[in-house]
Every structure is written in structure tokens, then in C-alpha cells.
Design an enzyme around this catalytic site. Sequence first.
Site, PDB file in Angstrom:
ATOM      1  N   ASP A 121       1.514   0.759  -6.939  1.00 35.85           N
ATOM      2  CA  ASP A 121       0.487  -0.261  -7.133  1.00 35.85           C
ATOM      3  C   ASP A 121      -0.655  -0.107  -6.138  1.00 35.85           C
ATOM      4  O   ASP A 121      -0.442   0.230  -4.970  1.00 35.85           O
ATOM      5  CB  ASP A 121       1.090  -1.666  -6.947  1.00 35.85           C
ATOM      6  N   ASP A 319       6.225 -10.486  -3.872  1.00 34.99           N
ATOM      7  CA  ASP A 319       6.107 -10.082  -5.275  1.00 34.99           C
ATOM      8  C   ASP A 319       5.956 -11.262  -6.228  1.00 34.99           C
ATOM      9  O   ASP A 319       5.604 -11.070  -7.399  1.00 34.99           O
ATOM     10  CB  ASP A 319       7.331  -9.258  -5.701  1.00 34.99           C
ATOM     11  N   MET A 341       0.875 -10.017   3.260  1.00 34.89           N
ATOM     12  CA  MET A 341       1.261  -8.616   3.386  1.00 34.89           C
ATOM     13  C   MET A 341       0.220  -7.640   2.845  1.00 34.89           C
ATOM     14  O   MET A 341      -0.073  -6.619   3.464  1.00 34.89           O
ATOM     15  CB  MET A 341       2.606  -8.390   2.682  1.00 34.89           C
TER      16      MET A 341
END
Length: 435
Positions: A121, A319, A341
Site C-alpha cells: 500500500d 488498519d 502511524m
Amino acid sequence: MGTFVVKGGHPLKGEITPQGAKNEALQVISAVLLTPKKVTISNIPNILDVMKLIQLLSKMGVAVAKVDESTYTFEAKNVNFDYLKTEDFRKEASSLRGSIMVVGPLLSRFGKGFMPRPGGDKIGRRRLDTHFIGFEKLGAKFNFDANESFFTVEAKELKGAYMLLDEASVTGTANIIMAATLAKGTTTIYNAACEPYVQQLCKMLNRMGAKISGVGSNLLTIEGVSELGGTEHRLLPDMIEIGSFIGLAAMTHSEITIKNVSYPDLGIIPDSFRRLGIKMELRGDDIYIPAQDHYEIDTFIDGSILTIADAPWPGLTPDLLSIFLVVATQAKGSVLIHQKMFESRLFFVDKLIDMGAQIILCDPHRATVIGHDNAIKLRPTVMSSPDIRAGVALLIAALSADGTSVIHNIDQIDRGYQNIDLRLNALGANISRGL
């Protein structure tokens, strides 16, 4: 690249079973390189990232056999190091972020590991320093060829060491654990990640003959052993998919039961959704979410705006912040989403703003969401999935919108979610797949 055409605005209903955990799969499948014995892994999700890793191991010489739709056996008797020097290996490994996980096992068992800079990603910097600093502390020599973007680690013998990780990296911790299992002496890892994925890896390795203590804490002790054997291992259900389904139910006013969630391994996730006002019941090991027309965001005790932020386990996984953000757009109240993050993970909010969401992007890490309380539905639109988690957040937004939306670049979604269109259509969604 593939497209989803989504006709939204309809409530869903029924039961859905989460797939096996993607992040765990990438670790434990890589761990089969630590032994020549047969390892059987079940509940493997049929998603692009995991299938790419299995294919990569097969090309490396691992004997891979498919037992059923979600179970595979692996035997790493004859690893072909010549393949690791080929252009095909560079191409295959660099397309997969999880490929970095094979370096620790290769170094531990064979004394050398190679890896091109991995892909994945585009969500911000994802440095690999923790991995290689850990390998160096075990006695390996590290080299990075900047011209070729190629990593090399080698060691005649790994020796146990004490290390305090500079960050509680999940993949870094897992890679160092695998390298240390066959090292000579005792390795102590402080500030280790302790996510359920890492716990599962440690439990699997212990069944293979490793000696790892402190599992579930941030202080791990690993007594090196001379060899590891085979084992059988079953992946946990994917906590990110479970959280995605909770958010989907709330956004679409749906009555959904999520089956077999392994609730003790979900940590703070259910309570974090409850703070957004989402009701749910634990029925055995299933989560039942009733249809809700309204859900109200909590505040802190002093009345200040609620902040939902990611943190190392047992904090909230980063996530899921994309899911929390999109779910908040139709809640009553406001919330600050703080993605600590990754500095590029919130940039997908412009697509939600185009759909009518009220979101203020404060900076690359923070966004304030002012919920509509379902008084104003999101508008359908045409958009593109930037990464796995934002892609599913946009899919949830499209399913809640009145009208037809189009999502391009759905390969990003397929990397992390197995047959998501078919599984949601079975609940009453209307998602069609195009070229």
C-alpha cells in the site's frame, strides 16, 4: 485493474463468516521456510497478497499442495537459492509487501537472505530498519544496494542477543523471532509487538519445537534450538474484516451476525465501535449487530470531543481507522480520527467529501468528522481505491449512498478481502464487477 459498480441505499441482512487473518497468514506461511518438514496451515484466505506469497514460495522450491479451499501443506526441503538471484524473483517479491517476511526464516536456516525493496500500500513511509537492525544484533551482515534496491543479509552463525526495538513493529518483531529461533543462545526482545498475529506465530513455532516465552507480552525470550519440525496451524479470523462488517452494518442500517469471531482476540475493537454508538451483542462466539437508524458518538467525561487513535496492541489497530472514519460520517456527533502511524492514509477523505461527508482534514494524520445523523445521505460518485483499507471504507460508503457508485482499482480491495462482492451480495448488497 477492475471496477465495482455499487447500487447503494439498501439494508443488508444475514450471517457472514470472516476470512482467515491476512496479516497472520503472511507471517506463518513464511515460517514454513524454517523447517524441511511438512507444515499444514488452514483457514488461509484466498486473497491476492496471500496467493502471491504462496506462489513465490513455490517458485523458491517449496513443495506446496492444496488440500481444500482454505488448507495448504508446505514442505521446504529444497529451497532454490539460484531463483533468488533471478529477475523473476525480483519482480514477484517486489510486488508484495509481505515478501519481507521470508528474509528472517532464510537467514535463520540457511545463513543468508535476499530481498528486493517490497511493494504494498502507498500509505506513507513504511521503513524496514527494525527488521535489519534486529538481524544485525543477531550477528548478520546487512547490505542494501541502492542502485538495485536490493537487500542482502548473511551470517555464518546467528547468536542470541538482547535488543530493545526502536518501534513495536509487528512484521519486524515476527521477522526477528523467526531469525532467532535457530540462533545459538538466548535472544531477548523488548518492546516487541504483541498483536494476536505475533502470538499465533509464536504458538506455531513452539509447536514446531521452538522455545519462546513471554508470548502475549512485549518482552519475548527465545532460546535457540538446532532444528524445527512440522506442525498443523489454523489462522485466526481476520479482525480487520470483522471490524469492517461492524461498520458496514451501522452505515447501512443492517441486521448482521458475524460468525466465529474469536472474540477474546479482538481486543479493544468492539468497545471502540460502541463508543461510536453502535450496538452489538456477543452470542456465543458470534457478534450480532441489530439494525439501527441512529447511533450517537460518545464524548470524553469532561464533554470534550472523542478521539479515536491507533496504537500498538492492545491499542486500536491502524488498519481500522479508515472504517471508523467513514462510519462516523453518518453518526450523531463529532469525532477526531488520529492516524499516528502512516502520514498518507487519510488522504482518501476527499472522496468522502465529494459524497457529501462533513470532514475537516486537519493535517496528514488527523481528521475531524461531523456526523450527519443520517439526516443527509451520502451521494453516489465515481472514485478509485487507493489502498486495501480505504478501498473497503469507500465500498461501505457506496453501499450506504442513495444511487449507483463506481469504484476503480479494486485490485487493492481484492488484496485483502476474499470475494467481498459475492459475500456481501449474499446479504442483499448489489455489487457487480467490471473490467
